[in-house]
Design a protein around this motif. Structure first.
Motif, PDB file in Angstrom:
ATOM      1  N   GLU A  43       0.831  -1.209   0.000  1.00  0.00           N
ATOM      2  CA  GLU A  43       0.000   0.000   0.000  1.00  0.00           C
ATOM      3  C   GLU A  43       0.865   1.259   0.000  1.00  0.00           C
ATOM      4  O   GLU A  43       0.594   2.208  -0.734  1.00  0.00           O
ATOM      5  N   PHE A  44       1.892   1.274   0.809  1.00  0.00           N
ATOM      6  CA  PHE A  44       2.788   2.428   0.841  1.00  0.00           C
ATOM      7  C   PHE A  44       3.510   2.571  -0.496  1.00  0.00           C
ATOM      8  O   PHE A  44       3.668   3.671  -1.008  1.00  0.00           O
ATOM      9  N   CYS A  47       1.146   4.045  -3.015  1.00  0.00           N
ATOM     10  CA  CYS A  47       0.945   5.465  -2.748  1.00  0.00           C
ATOM     11  C   CYS A  47       2.167   6.277  -3.169  1.00  0.00           C
ATOM     12  O   CYS A  47       2.034   7.347  -3.747  1.00  0.00           O
ATOM     13  N   CYS A  59       1.432  10.299   1.637  1.00  0.00           N
ATOM     14  CA  CYS A  59       1.331   8.894   2.033  1.00  0.00           C
ATOM     15  C   CYS A  59       1.576   8.704   3.523  1.00  0.00           C
ATOM     16  O   CYS A  59       1.985   7.635   3.962  1.00  0.00           O
ATOM     17  N   GLN A  62      -0.409   5.730   5.138  1.00  0.00           N
ATOM     18  CA  GLN A  62       0.150   4.426   4.788  1.00  0.00           C
ATOM     19  C   GLN A  62       1.502   4.207   5.476  1.00  0.00           C
ATOM     20  O   GLN A  62       1.807   3.095   5.913  1.00  0.00           O
TER      21      GLN A  62
END
Length: 148
Positions: A43-44, A47, A59, A62
């Motif tokens: 997810e990071f 982003c 971000c 995240q």
């Protein structure tokens, strides 16, 4: 000229670094930054993709989630397991890509063969048509009064 050591200090000795264990071929280290991002936090990484310095505030949620998760769960064994999974996926993707290229090459050879056969067929039909036209053609009469 050598300098004297300050009073009360002992000479420092340099120590050689400890020998590194051999790298495993299934778990090579170190990973690139993008590979580490894939291993640690998809997810990071999603982003952060396409961002530069704006990643710090864009971000942040995240990043905080990733950091808290890593504090709670990240152990060396977990990271090694995640790397194993990632590299297993790399091998699978590489195998699929090779299979696709073999299939493409096979199809290319088939198309070339079909094209060659079609050209030969068209050439044979053209020769047959010419031969048929020559056979059915009325010969012209030659001579002084022959053609009228």
């Amino acid at each position: 000229m050598a300098m004297a050591l300050p009073i009360g200090s002992e000479p420092q000795t340099t120590t050689l670094p400890a020998p590194q264990p051999p790298q495993s071929l299934r778990n090579p280290l170190p990973l690139s930054a993008s590979q580490e991002a894939q291993v640690l936090s998809p997810e990071f990484a999603k982003c952060a993709q396409g961002r530069t310095f704006t990643v710090a505030w864009s971000c942040r949620v995240q990043q905080l989630a990733m950091n808290s998760c890593m504090i709670a769960h990240a152990t060396k064994a977990e990271e090694d397991g995640a790397r194993e999974d990632w590299f297993a996926g790399v091998m699978e993707r590489k195998r699929k890509k090779e299979e696709e290229s073999v299939a493409v090459e096979k199809r290319r050879v088939e198309i070339i063969e079909l094209t060659r056969r079609q050209e030969e067929k068209e050439k044979a039909e053209l020769e047959l048509k010419k031969a048929q036209e020559e056979k059915n053609a009325i010969p012209k009469k030659s001579g002084w009064f022959g053609g009228r």
